[in-house]
Design a protein around this motif. Structure first.
Motif, short mmCIF file in Angstrom:
data_model
loop_
_atom_site.label_atom_id
_atom_site.label_comp_id
_atom_site.label_asym_id
_atom_site.label_seq_id
_atom_site.Cartn_x
_atom_site.Cartn_y
_atom_site.Cartn_z
N LEU A 142 -62.72 -0.06 -6.51
CA LEU A 142 -62.31 -0.59 -7.91
C LEU A 142 -61.97 0.90 -8.62
O LEU A 142 -61.29 0.73 -9.76
N ARG A 143 -62.14 2.20 -8.05
CA ARG A 143 -61.32 3.36 -8.70
C ARG A 143 -59.68 3.07 -8.43
O ARG A 143 -59.24 2.52 -7.71
N LYS A 144 -59.01 3.55 -9.51
CA LYS A 144 -57.47 3.20 -9.63
C LYS A 144 -56.85 3.95 -8.41
O LYS A 144 -55.73 3.31 -8.18
N GLU A 145 -57.47 4.85 -7.97
CA GLU A 145 -56.59 5.54 -6.86
C GLU A 145 -56.60 4.98 -5.51
O GLU A 145 -55.99 5.34 -4.57
N PHE A 146 -57.73 4.06 -5.28
CA PHE A 146 -57.83 3.23 -4.30
C PHE A 146 -56.87 2.38 -4.19
O PHE A 146 -56.48 1.51 -4.81
N PRO A 147 -55.95 2.51 -3.03
CA PRO A 147 -55.08 1.57 -2.74
C PRO A 147 -55.16 0.03 -2.31
O PRO A 147 -56.06 -0.10 -1.57
N LEU A 148 -54.64 -0.59 -2.77
CA LEU A 148 -54.94 -2.10 -2.35
C LEU A 148 -53.76 -2.43 -1.30
O LEU A 148 -52.45 -2.47 -1.52
#
Lengths: 230, 390
Positions: A191-197
């Motif tokens: 859920l950190r923003k740098e983690f890509p979906l």
């Protein structure tokens, strides 16, 4: 009931609800002192309080024992950094991978302010009423770490496990921070923003550019309306 | 190299957490019994690792995550209208109820209010979802205690409710019908009379179950005085819905914190039970189904006329802000914490689902109980796997 009217009318009910929330805030202010950093009241809707990181466990004790908020609702976190991937559906071109990370100063906190990128967020309530407080606390960027709530609210244990795996926040005093959803060897904090979906990185989302006209609908009419809206 | 007992148990738990093993292992002072992820008595893929001494549970560890779909992350790349399609699947037995709190939170941020008729129809579908969900619970409860028949009755009578939901929304399980500012459509012709007839059937179902299941001596012996949760413990774990009211805590968000639904204009009551045991939780649920049928009747009678959609822009952009709305869903309190940055989609959505909190008490509650009681206690806590894992 009172809440509902307060959001729509500017009369007496809104003021009454405000008073109740202000009274609740005063309880926290009295017992936390300088550890209460900032607060925000949205008339008829909610009370947000930001406390110092070191006072996080104390804030729980105050909420339970002084303010009577015995009901543990949830505990989670917010990453205020804008996603480097953008909102995938908005972009018509492929986002480069890995994308450049947004500047740290781009992380703008919400209600009750904040100094760090990631904040812990929790909600507590009083059973039988509509009284509720939303508590926030900053955690440092380099070493996200904060005290545990399990000694005050037993139910916080699972929520802290979830926040630990999703945001990488450590909760001092919570002995059981195993992963709750993901395999134990999973790396990264989703859920950190740098983690890509990844599903979106592999194949860009078609989004609004590809919307097919409704069968029987008038495509030109739709396009005109969209243009007017933009 | 010899492992200590604690190390060995830790190792097994770690393996079990990853779903690599499925073991029944005997140790010197106890046995580790694994239940699930596939087990006839589980709703979906919950896994329980219990350490036993004879027939008694020394400790129990709940493993979840087999159905984790990452909805909170997915919401961040969806637009507001698209989110309802996703969150429908959280509690799949009462899916319309999942959409409502999210839509209400978005409406609060946009300062939009649905017209009265839309509010009433929302409340109608909300209560129908509750009836569909909880009536199946009653049948399933009996099934877990070894009685087959009530499950068939429950499936039979739930169908009447699902038919009504389907004829309005087009979907039996995933309606995706709630919109920011109102609803997708109005009710079809003749629907009110059909719904009231269905409610009569459901009340008959409740009466039947009350005699057949709740009045049954075996059922009472297996649930009364078992799995007792004191009110303070229930609150510190954040239990909600019938689990909280079964412990004597008189709290219902429909009555006490109603936002944007029509409950304050109706005549109904909140049911509680002072015992806090498995029976109390199941009993409260049955009363709530019956109460819900009465709520539906009143909603059908007093349905206001008028528009079903407020004026909202065609492309929805929600102003910057934060909102938290929780409603009393079939499984308990469900809330959405929505953070908007003024975009077409949410910046962050925290989904507070009822079952996650409700099942987190299991380790505490199962300590010291006998193996057969694990089944009744878990059944009485009533969880939906999608609602735990999200």
């Amino acid at each position: 009931m009172a809440d509902d009217t307060a959001t729509t009318t500017e009369g007496a009910p809104a003021a009454a609800t405000d008073e109740r929330r202000a009274a609740l805030l005063a309880v926290f202010a009295e017992h936390l002192g300088n550890a209460l950093l900032q607060s925000h009241i949205k008339p008829g809707q909610g009370l947000w309080i930001r406390v110092a990181t070191t006072a996080w466990p104390e804030a729980a004790a105050v909420a339970r024992d002084k303010a009577g908020l015995r009901f543990f609702d949830f505990l989670s976190a917010i990453d205020w950094l804008p996603s480097p991937y953008g909102r995938c559906e908005d972009s018509s071109v492929d986002v480069p991978f890995p994308p450049p990370m947004p500047d740290r100063s781009a992380a703008v906190p919400g209600y009750a302010g904040g100094d760090t990128r990631i904040q812990v967020l929790a909600s507590l309530a009083k059973a039988g009423t509509d009284q509720r407080v939303l508590l926030k606390a900053d955690v440092s960027d380099d070493d996200p770490r904060i005290g545990t709530w399990v000694n005050t609210y037993a139910g916080a244990a699972w929520h802290e496990r979830e926040a630990h795996e999703m945001f990488g926040i450590s909760f001092d005093g919570n002995a059981d921070l195993r992963h709750i959803y993901l395999p134990s060897e999973f790396e990264g904090h989703p859920l950190r923003k740098e983690f890509p979906l990844l599903a979106r990185v592999v194949k860009p989302w078609p989004g609004i550019v590809d919307v097919e006209p409704m069968p029987g609908g008038d495509p030109e009419d739709d396009a005109a309306e969209e243009g007017a809206e933009a | 190299m010899t492992l200590t007992d604690a190390q060995q148990l830790g190792y097994i738990n770690a393996q079990a957490a990853d779903g690599r093993i499925n073991v029944e292992l005997e140790t010197d002072d106890g046995m580790v019994l694994n239940m699930g992820p596939q087990h006839p008595a589980t709703h979906g893929t919950l896994r329980l690792v219990a350490r036993l001494d004879g027939e008694q549970v020394i400790s129990a560890d709940v493993m979840c995550g087999y159905m984790h779909r990452g909805y909170e992350k997915l919401c961040e790349v969806r637009s507001y209208p698209q989110v309802t399609t996703l969150v429908n699947r959280i509690d799949w037995l009462g899916s319309f109820a999942n959409e409502v709190p999210f839509i209400l939170a978005a409406e609060q941020l946009m300062e939009v209010e649905a017209p009265p008729r839309a509010k009433w129809i929302r409340t109608l579908l909300f209560e129908l979802s509750r009836i569909a969900n909880v009536s199946l619970f009653i049948g399933d409860l009996a099934l877990q205690l070894g009685a087959q028949t009530p499950a068939f009755y429950a499936f039979r009578d739930r169908e009447f409710v699902l038919n009504q939901i389907e004829s309005v929304t087009g979907g039996r399980f995933h309606p995706n019908f709630d919109r920011i500012g109102g609803l997708k459509d109005d009710l079809p012709k003749g629907w009110i009379a059909e719904t009231k007839a269905a409610m009569v059937r459901l009340r008959a179902f409740c009466d039947e179950m009350e005699g057949l299941v709740y009045g049954n001596e075996i059922f009472q012996t297996r649930t009364r005085g078992i799995g007792i949760i004191p009110p303070q413990i229930a609150q510190s774990y954040g239990l909600s819905g019938a689990n909280l009211r079964g412990s004597g805590v008189d709290w219902d968000l429909r009555r006490d914190a109603n936002v944007g639904l029509a409950y304050d204009e109706l005549d109904w009551q909140v049911w509680t039970h002072p015992d806090g045991d498995s029976f109390a939780r199941c009993w409260v649920r049955l009363q709530e189904v019956r109460e819900a049928t009465k709520i539906v009747d009143q909603l059908c009678d007093g349905l206001p006329s008028g528009s079903i959609m407020a004026k909202v822009p065609r492309i929805i952009k929600v102003p910057e802000g934060e909102a938290y709305i929780a409603t009393e869903n079939p499984l308990g309190a469900m809330g959405y914490y929505v953070v908007s940055k003024g975009d077409t989609g949410p910046f962050r959505v925290k989904i507070r689902s009822a079952s996650f909190n409700n099942i987190s008490i299991a380790s505490w509650l199962l300590r010291g109980v006998y193996v057969p009681d694990i089944i009744t206690i878990l059944a009485s806590l009533y969880f939906i796997l999608g609602d735990i894992d999200r």
